[in-house]
Motif scaffolding. Structure first.
Motif, PDB file in Angstrom:
ATOM      1  N   GLY A 242       0.819  -1.200   0.000  1.00 23.44           N
ATOM      2  CA  GLY A 242       0.000   0.000   0.000  1.00 23.44           C
ATOM      3  C   GLY A 242       0.856   1.253   0.000  1.00 23.44           C
ATOM      4  N   SER A 243       0.329   2.314  -0.592  1.00 27.03           N
ATOM      5  CA  SER A 243       1.089   3.563  -0.680  1.00 27.03           C
ATOM      6  C   SER A 243       1.413   4.114   0.703  1.00 27.03           C
ATOM      7  N   HIS A 244       0.530   3.855   1.690  1.00 29.03           N
ATOM      8  CA  HIS A 244       0.789   4.366   3.036  1.00 29.03           C
ATOM      9  C   HIS A 244       1.987   3.671   3.667  1.00 29.03           C
ATOM     10  N   ILE A 245       2.210   2.392   3.324  1.00 27.60           N
ATOM     11  CA  ILE A 245       3.371   1.674   3.854  1.00 27.60           C
ATOM     12  C   ILE A 245       4.651   2.198   3.214  1.00 27.60           C
ATOM     13  N   VAL A 246       4.618   2.399   1.906  1.00 25.44           N
ATOM     14  CA  VAL A 246       5.792   2.938   1.215  1.00 25.44           C
ATOM     15  C   VAL A 246       6.135   4.323   1.756  1.00 25.44           C
ATOM     16  N   GLU A 247       5.108   5.131   1.979  1.00 30.36           N
ATOM     17  CA  GLU A 247       5.329   6.471   2.534  1.00 30.36           C
ATOM     18  C   GLU A 247       5.943   6.385   3.928  1.00 30.36           C
ATOM     19  N   SER A 248       5.474   5.429   4.732  1.00 30.79           N
ATOM     20  CA  SER A 248       6.022   5.247   6.079  1.00 30.79           C
ATOM     21  C   SER A 248       7.487   4.832   6.029  1.00 30.79           C
ATOM     22  N   ILE A 249       7.837   3.986   5.060  1.00 29.18           N
ATOM     23  CA  ILE A 249       9.227   3.545   4.917  1.00 29.18           C
ATOM     24  C   ILE A 249      10.130   4.729   4.600  1.00 29.18           C
ATOM     25  N   LEU A 250       9.716   5.555   3.644  1.00 28.64           N
ATOM     26  CA  LEU A 250      10.543   6.700   3.248  1.00 28.64           C
ATOM     27  C   LEU A 250      10.609   7.753   4.346  1.00 28.64           C
ATOM     28  N   GLN A 251       9.538   7.871   5.128  1.00 26.38           N
ATOM     29  CA  GLN A 251       9.540   8.828   6.235  1.00 26.38           C
ATOM     30  C   GLN A 251      10.462   8.365   7.353  1.00 26.38           C
ATOM     31  N   LYS A 252      10.449   7.058   7.614  1.00 27.76           N
ATOM     32  CA  LYS A 252      11.272   6.512   8.689  1.00 27.76           C
ATOM     33  C   LYS A 252      12.743   6.469   8.306  1.00 27.76           C
ATOM     34  N   TYR A 253      13.016   6.025   7.096  1.00 27.79           N
ATOM     35  CA  TYR A 253      14.402   5.817   6.668  1.00 27.79           C
ATOM     36  C   TYR A 253      14.784   6.888   5.650  1.00 27.79           C
ATOM     37  N   LYS A 254      15.245   8.020   6.188  1.00 29.21           N
ATOM     38  CA  LYS A 254      15.567   9.171   5.347  1.00 29.21           C
ATOM     39  C   LYS A 254      16.707   8.878   4.386  1.00 29.21           C
ATOM     40  N   GLU A 255      17.543   7.899   4.751  1.00 25.07           N
ATOM     41  CA  GLU A 255      18.705   7.603   3.915  1.00 25.07           C
ATOM     42  C   GLU A 255      18.345   6.805   2.666  1.00 25.07           C
ATOM     43  N   LEU A 256      17.127   6.257   2.605  1.00 30.36           N
ATOM     44  CA  LEU A 256      16.699   5.437   1.473  1.00 30.36           C
ATOM     45  C   LEU A 256      16.301   6.328   0.298  1.00 30.36           C
ATOM     46  N   SER A 257      16.869   6.067  -0.859  1.00 29.40           N
ATOM     47  CA  SER A 257      16.590   6.869  -2.048  1.00 29.40           C
ATOM     48  C   SER A 257      15.247   6.474  -2.662  1.00 29.40           C
ATOM     49  N   ALA A 258      14.341   7.439  -2.781  1.00 30.10           N
ATOM     50  CA  ALA A 258      13.046   7.181  -3.409  1.00 30.10           C
ATOM     51  C   ALA A 258      13.218   6.871  -4.891  1.00 30.10           C
ATOM     52  N   ASP A 259      14.193   7.506  -5.530  1.00 38.47           N
ATOM     53  CA  ASP A 259      14.438   7.262  -6.950  1.00 38.47           C
ATOM     54  C   ASP A 259      14.860   5.815  -7.172  1.00 38.47           C
ATOM     55  N   TRP A 260      15.700   5.296  -6.280  1.00 34.51           N
ATOM     56  CA  TRP A 260      16.110   3.889  -6.373  1.00 34.51           C
ATOM     57  C   TRP A 260      14.935   2.964  -6.071  1.00 34.51           C
ATOM     58  N   LEU A 261      14.155   3.309  -5.052  1.00 35.33           N
ATOM     59  CA  LEU A 261      13.062   2.443  -4.635  1.00 35.33           C
ATOM     60  C   LEU A 261      11.990   2.327  -5.718  1.00 35.33           C
ATOM     61  N   PHE A 262      11.598   3.452  -6.304  1.00 36.86           N
ATOM     62  CA  PHE A 262      10.505   3.442  -7.282  1.00 36.86           C
ATOM     63  C   PHE A 262      10.972   3.065  -8.689  1.00 36.86           C
ATOM     64  N   ARG A 263      12.165   3.540  -9.073  1.00 35.09           N
ATOM     65  CA  ARG A 263      12.586   3.421 -10.471  1.00 35.09           C
ATOM     66  C   ARG A 263      13.849   2.602 -10.668  1.00 35.09           C
ATOM     67  N   ASN A 264      14.476   2.167  -9.558  1.00 36.57           N
ATOM     68  CA  ASN A 264      15.736   1.422  -9.624  1.00 36.57           C
ATOM     69  C   ASN A 264      16.834   2.243 -10.290  1.00 36.57           C
ATOM     70  N   HIS A 265      16.809   3.558 -10.041  1.00 38.18           N
ATOM     71  CA  HIS A 265      17.832   4.457 -10.570  1.00 38.18           C
ATOM     72  C   HIS A 265      18.791   4.846  -9.454  1.00 38.18           C
ATOM     73  N   GLY A 266      20.081   4.852  -9.763  1.00 39.93           N
ATOM     74  CA  GLY A 266      21.065   5.309  -8.792  1.00 39.93           C
ATOM     75  C   GLY A 266      21.330   4.296  -7.698  1.00 39.93           C
ATOM     76  N   GLU A 267      21.807   4.811  -6.560  1.00 38.76           N
ATOM     77  CA  GLU A 267      22.183   3.971  -5.428  1.00 38.76           C
ATOM     78  C   GLU A 267      21.030   3.816  -4.441  1.00 38.76           C
TER      79      GLU A 267
END
Length: 231
Positions: free
Chosen positions: A41-66
């Motif tokens: 669910g989008s709310h879980i993904v949002e919670s992950i990115l909110q909790k773990y600031k070091e995680l790249s959203a670009d990598w998570l959604f698009r597999n771009h970068g590190e």
């Protein structure tokens, strides 16, 4: 995306259950989705990115970068120092930045710091000698500190003699067998000399008197960094 979330959990070195608890998600909500290849669910993904600031959203959604955002991209020049008059500059330092979730808490980090792998290093000039840095969670020190900020600390080895009243500390307290970690001002307690008073910046959090022998780990906060996760 599921495979990348699984890779990130493996990077953290925690179980699925621990990861789900860290983002306040139901047990099995993440592990079940990954195992059965269901969309999270989008709310879980949002919670992950909110909790773990070091995680790249670009990598998570698009597999771009590190997978991880480099600290250089995360930091803005909002460094606040909390110095004692006796502090001297520590010269050039590579200050290790730890993830408390991955190190199993402050007590475990301090006891086995040589065995812990930092997630990154901070290089900030003109700081007094520091031992490490961690991310802040919660709002007890708001607006001075907010969840996601970084505090840079110096470990206090002698709790009886190492407390400077009124200063800010990173403190681990044993409450009914559970480790409670927070950033607080420490003041003298009116109860007796065996107690200290933990005081928040946020007026909605009431001061709390605790026994000194409940303290499991203590570090003086030497500086804080307000971070900006680049998207």
């Amino acid at each position: 995306m599921n495979s990348r979330i699984a890779a990130f959990i493996q990077h953290l070195g925690v179980s699925y259950n621990e990861f789900e608890r860290s983002i306040n998600a139901g047990r099995g909500s993440v592990s079940g989705a990954i195992k059965n290849d269901r969309n999270l669910g989008s709310h879980i993904v949002e919670s992950i990115l909110q909790k773990y600031k070091e995680l790249s959203a670009d990598w998570l959604f698009r597999n771009h970068g590190e997978m991880l955002i480099s600290t250089d991209k995360m930091l803005r020049e909002e460094v606040t120092q909390y110095r004692l008059r006796t502090d001297n500059n520590g010269g050039f330092q590579q200050i290790p930045l730890y993830n408390l979730e991955a190190t199993a808490g402050l007590v475990e980090l301090f006891r086995h710091v040589d065995e812990k792998t930092p997630m990154d290093y901070l290089s900030i000039p003109n700081l007094p000698k520091c031992d490490g840095a961690v991310f802040v969670t919660g709002d007890s020190m708001y607006p001075l500190l907010k969840s996601g900020d970084i505090v840079i600390y110096k470990e206090v080895s002698n709790i009886e003699e190492g407390i400077f009243w009124g200063e800010m500390y990173l403190v681990s307290v044993d409450l009914d067998g559970e480790e409670y970690i927070s950033v607080k001002y420490i003041q003298k307690s009116e109860v007796d000399e065996n107690h200290i008073k933990l005081v928040s910046q946020n007026s909605h959090h009431q001061p709390k008197d605790i026994r000194k022998d409940r303290i499991r780990a203590l570090a003086m906060v030497k500086a804080s960094v307000r971070i900006n996760a680049m998207r």
